[in-house]
Enzyme design. Structure first.
Site, PDB file in Angstrom:
ATOM      1  N   ASP A 135       0.814  -1.211   0.000  1.00 50.92           N
ATOM      2  CA  ASP A 135       0.000   0.000   0.000  1.00 50.92           C
ATOM      3  C   ASP A 135       0.850   1.264   0.000  1.00 50.92           C
ATOM      4  OD1 ASP A 135      -2.365  -1.423   0.025  1.00 50.92           O
ATOM      5  OD2 ASP A 135      -2.554  -1.396   2.204  1.00 50.92           O
ATOM      6  N   TYR A 155       6.351 -10.159   7.111  1.00 50.87           N
ATOM      7  CA  TYR A 155       6.241  -8.713   7.266  1.00 50.87           C
ATOM      8  C   TYR A 155       6.785  -8.305   8.636  1.00 50.87           C
ATOM      9  CZ  TYR A 155       3.247  -8.056   3.160  1.00 50.87           C
ATOM     10  OH  TYR A 155       2.762  -8.000   1.870  1.00 50.87           O
TER      11      TYR A 155
END
Length: 261
Positions: A52, A110
């Site tokens: 994003d 992540y």
């Protein structure tokens, strides 16, 4: 035609995410424009994920097909000479014709970075979330264990994104909370992630630390699923795509080692 597997790092602050867009600067467009100049042909890259706006990557993998015979060393050096300073090619190798960076991935890792210093650090303001409090690390670690396994993570997904998904079931292999000085890092490994899933997991663990959510709320969020039982969606700029796995044995071994620390 060659199929090249490339790993790159980027700082996502100046970009509206990875995916190419008509009216915004993106990582994909920037890299494709650079490679079209380097290779002397128009190319399309296949990315391993869609990060994003504001999200960073330490090891983002893509594959690109080209007729250009440039050696991998030249690909890296030439590409880095043309790329802006917030994107860098780290490695390049020949891949099988069938290799696809996204569809061949078996898992991702992540990392979310939190700066807990009383005063914000101006040098990490766009690469770590400033949270000027002392989090309860043990409470966060205990709650994180509940997220490990195969669950319906619909409560940990951006609402609009769920409308286009066949399933919101994902497998999380490990969630680790580590502190190093003023910085807390939350590392999540899984076979795949929903839109905003890691950021909501982090927000949930912060709420656990603050006493705004309980472990029972997490269990309810996974079983109902009820978005109100999970936490807030934290800011994007503390999030990094840290690793992409193409060997499940390696992924499982590392996840097991982390979970038994």
């Amino acid at each position: 035609m060659r199929n090249l597997k490339v790993t790159m790092a980027y700082k996502g602050t100046a970009y509206h995410g990875y995916q190419r867009q008509n009216n915004a600067n993106s990582i994909q467009q920037t890299v494709e424009d650079t490679l079209s100049v380097l290779l002397g042909e128009k190319v399309t890259i296949n990315g391993c994920s869609r990060t994003d706006t504001g999200v960073h990557a330490r090891a983002f993998v893509f594959n690109v097909r080209t007729d250009n015979p440039i050696p991998c060393e030249g690909f890296i050096k030439g590409g880095n000479a043309l790329l802006p300073c917030d994107i860098a090619f780290l490695s390049c190798e020949e891949a099988d014709e069938s290799f696809h960076a996204r569809f061949d991935s078996c898992g991702k890792e992540y990392v979310y970075r939190i700066n807990t210093a009383p005063v914000r650090d101006v040098f990490t303001a766009d690469t770590a979330m400033h949270y000027p409090y002392t989090p309860d690390i043990e409470k966060m670690r205990s709650a994180a264990k509940l997220l490990v396994g195969t669950h319906d993570f619909a409560a940990f997904c951006k609402a609009e994104a769920k409308e286009h998904l066949v399933s919101t079931v994902r497998t999380v292999y490990s969630v680790n909370v580590d502190r190093n000085g003023d910085f807390v890092e939350i590392t999540v490994r899984g076979n795949g992630f929903l839109h905003n899933m890691v950021r909501i997991i982090v927000g949930t663990l912060i709420y656990i630390s603050e006493g705004k959510r309980t472990e029972e709320d997490i269990l309810k969020a996974l079983s109902e699923p009820d978005r109100e039982c999970a936490g807030k969606t934290v800011e994007p700029y503390g999030l990094y795509l840290n690793r992409v796995f193409y060997d499940k044995d390696v992924l499982m071994k590392e996840a097991l080692n982390e979970s038994t620390r």
